[in-house]
Design a protein around this motif. Structure first.
Motif, PDB file in Angstrom:
ATOM      1  N   ILE A  26       0.833  -1.198   0.000  1.00 41.51           N
ATOM      2  CA  ILE A  26       0.000   0.000   0.000  1.00 41.51           C
ATOM      3  C   ILE A  26       0.874   1.258   0.000  1.00 41.51           C
ATOM      4  N   ASP A  27       1.960   1.235   0.764  1.00 44.59           N
ATOM      5  CA  ASP A  27       2.784   2.435   0.898  1.00 44.59           C
ATOM      6  C   ASP A  27       3.705   2.673  -0.297  1.00 44.59           C
ATOM      7  N   TYR A  28       4.171   1.598  -0.935  1.00 41.82           N
ATOM      8  CA  TYR A  28       5.182   1.756  -1.973  1.00 41.82           C
ATOM      9  C   TYR A  28       4.633   1.606  -3.395  1.00 41.82           C
ATOM     10  N   ALA A  29       3.564   0.840  -3.555  1.00 40.86           N
ATOM     11  CA  ALA A  29       3.018   0.623  -4.900  1.00 40.86           C
ATOM     12  C   ALA A  29       1.934   1.650  -5.208  1.00 40.86           C
ATOM     13  N   GLN A  30       1.842   2.013  -6.446  1.00 38.56           N
ATOM     14  CA  GLN A  30       0.808   2.931  -6.899  1.00 38.56           C
ATOM     15  C   GLN A  30      -0.366   2.101  -7.426  1.00 38.56           C
ATOM     16  N   LEU A  31      -1.263   1.697  -6.503  1.00 37.86           N
ATOM     17  CA  LEU A  31      -2.388   0.847  -6.872  1.00 37.86           C
ATOM     18  C   LEU A  31      -3.512   1.680  -7.465  1.00 37.86           C
ATOM     19  N   LEU A  40      -6.966  -1.289  -5.290  1.00 38.96           N
ATOM     20  CA  LEU A  40      -7.055  -0.900  -3.887  1.00 38.96           C
ATOM     21  C   LEU A  40      -8.312  -1.460  -3.239  1.00 38.96           C
ATOM     22  N   HIS A  41      -9.417  -1.453  -3.992  1.00 38.26           N
ATOM     23  CA  HIS A  41     -10.669  -2.019  -3.472  1.00 38.26           C
ATOM     24  C   HIS A  41     -10.531  -3.519  -3.238  1.00 38.26           C
ATOM     25  N   LEU A  42      -9.910  -4.224  -4.170  1.00 44.42           N
ATOM     26  CA  LEU A  42      -9.723  -5.666  -4.031  1.00 44.42           C
ATOM     27  C   LEU A  42      -8.852  -6.001  -2.829  1.00 44.42           C
ATOM     28  N   VAL A  43      -7.776  -5.259  -2.654  1.00 38.48           N
ATOM     29  CA  VAL A  43      -6.879  -5.498  -1.520  1.00 38.48           C
ATOM     30  C   VAL A  43      -7.578  -5.213  -0.201  1.00 38.48           C
ATOM     31  N   THR A  44      -8.358  -4.129  -0.159  1.00 33.02           N
ATOM     32  CA  THR A  44      -9.015  -3.733   1.084  1.00 33.02           C
ATOM     33  C   THR A  44     -10.111  -4.706   1.487  1.00 33.02           C
TER      34      THR A  44
END
Length: 432
Positions: free
Chosen positions: A295-300, A305-309
């Motif tokens: 989350i901090d280093y990749a530009q999702l 971002l929704h899938l990860v969350t």
């Protein structure tokens, strides 16, 4: 340590009396989310999975605390560290599992600002205390096995070490506790099944600059995960090398060789248990750390971002919390003393006699009958791992228990009563 990577926009949405502020802004600028993040079957699966590890965490770690505190012969240096692990796992179960489950089911943060700070602080302190305790255990085992003639750690020193561990855990998590806050996201609302809208709140670390959050995450990863576990791996590798190269006792004879092999197997079992605890901790927390760094280093993108969350973080949190539930299972599988303590805890309510009724199991002798009493040294440095050296001047002298036919009187256990399948009054001397 919170897994919600939401980035609330600057500014705040004005309060609304009916829970919906749709009239205060153009409809084109509003974003609506479903109140529940998952369908009913998926939500039910998450609830069952979290409930299972919650019950295992509460029961298992409570049994570990009961076993160590109830039995005096279990109050060793290593077991004090294991007790500290159990306490940190209980804190995770009480303060983190329920709030994280609800947070993963409902869009946004459903609790207040205090719960946001408390959940993040306790979770961060618990994982920090756990990994620092694992390091302390590795250091204590390293000193005992690789350098057996050095002064051993006393119980008082172990308690001081535990206090320092929690102080360090609090210190390293202070920035997170200070920055964690609940904010209302502008132009974002939740809509339930009845089409009622609610303001959307997020619990997140409000750093002045995004780069500061990235630096702090990197510092946490290196100091709470990478460096400690690297140190643990190096120490256990040295311990394994020492055990493999260790020779039998200096005495000659087949009996002495058998005793030497038995002692080596006993040491290997204890070290194996501790290695499994450290290895399981490493694997359990790795996915969550990977997601936080991602989350901090990749530009999702927004879909990523929704899938990860919605899906990745709930599973990663569950796996990390499962570590708190699995430690007592590892203790019971690898350590006979913990198995006896667990059985005693379950059977204590069924038996009429309580612990401690046989304080002198073999001390009493028939009148007029003289017998020689043979004793065995019981080292205070481990829960089943005798010391390789003579007691040092700074450590307490080993206790001496009556030995008869190769078995030691187990001080503190009750006798078997009617309908009570208790542990035997004696245990093998080599199991202490």
């Amino acid at each position: 340590m919170e897994g919600k990577p939401s980035q609330p926009p600057n500014g705040s949405w004005p309060e609304s009396q009916n829970g919906s502020g749709a009239e205060a802004a153009p409809a084109a600028n509003l974003t609506f989310f479903s109140y529940y993040q998952h369908s009913l079957p998926v939500a039910a699966m998450f609830i069952v999975a979290y409930l299972l590890i919650f019950l295992l965490c509460m029961v298992g770690n409570a049994l570990v605390c009961f076993t160590v505190l109830k039995n005096r012969h279990m109050r060793t240096v290593t077991n004090m560290f294991i007790l500290n692990l159990a306490v940190s796992d209980l804190l995770v179960g009480i303060f983190c599992m329920p709030t994280t489950l609800v947070d993963n089911l409902i869009t946004g943060w459903p609790f207040d600002n205090t719960m946001c700070k408390m959940s993040g602080l306790v979770q961060g302190m618990s994982v920090s205390a756990s990994v620092f305790t694992l390091v302390a255990i590795a250091v204590e085992r390293f000193r005992c096995i690789v350098h057996p003639f050095r002064d051993k750690l006393t119980l008082q020193q172990a308690l001081v070490t535990i206090a320092v561990i929690w102080a360090l855990a609090l210190l390293i998590m202070c920035p997170s506790a200070v920055t964690l806050t609940v904010t209302r996201e502008e132009h974002h609302f939740m809509v339930d099944a009845r089409n009622r809208s609610y303001p959307l709140y997020s619990c997140w670390e409000a750093w002045p600059d995004k780069g500061m959050r990235t630096v702090y995450t990197t510092v946490l990863f290196s100091h709470v995960y990478l460096a400690p576990l690297t140190l643990i791996v190096v120490m256990y590798a040295r311990i394994a090398r020492k055990l493999f190269k260790a020779s039998g006792p200096a005495r000659d004879g087949e009996k002495a060789a058998v005793e030497g092999r038995r002692a080596s197997r006993r040491k290997a079992r204890v070290v194996h248990m501790l290695v499994m605890v450290a290895l399981f901790f490493t694997l359990s927390w790795l996915p969550l750390w990977a997601l936080l760094l991602l989350i901090d280093y990749a530009q999702l993108s927004e879909p990523q971002l929704h899938l990860v969350t919605v899906y990745a973080f709930p599973f990663a949190h569950w796996l990390a919390f499962f570590n708190s539930s699995a430690n007592p299972i590892i203790y019971g599988y690898f350590n006979e003393n913990f198995r006896r303590g667990f059985r005693a805890a379950f059977g204590a309510q069924l038996c009429p006699l309580q612990w401690g009724s046989h304080k002198e199991a073999y001390a009493q002798r028939p009148s007029g009958l003289l017998r020689r009493r043979v004793v065995v040294d019981v080292p205070p440095s481990d829960s089943g791992l005798p010391s390789d050296s003579r007691p040092s001047s700074g450590a307490p002298r080993p206790g001496r228990l009556p030995l008869r036919n190769g078995r030691v009187a187990h001080h503190g256990l009750t006798s078997e009563g009617p309908g009570c399948s208790h542990m035997p009054l004696t245990i093998p001397a080599w199991d202490i």
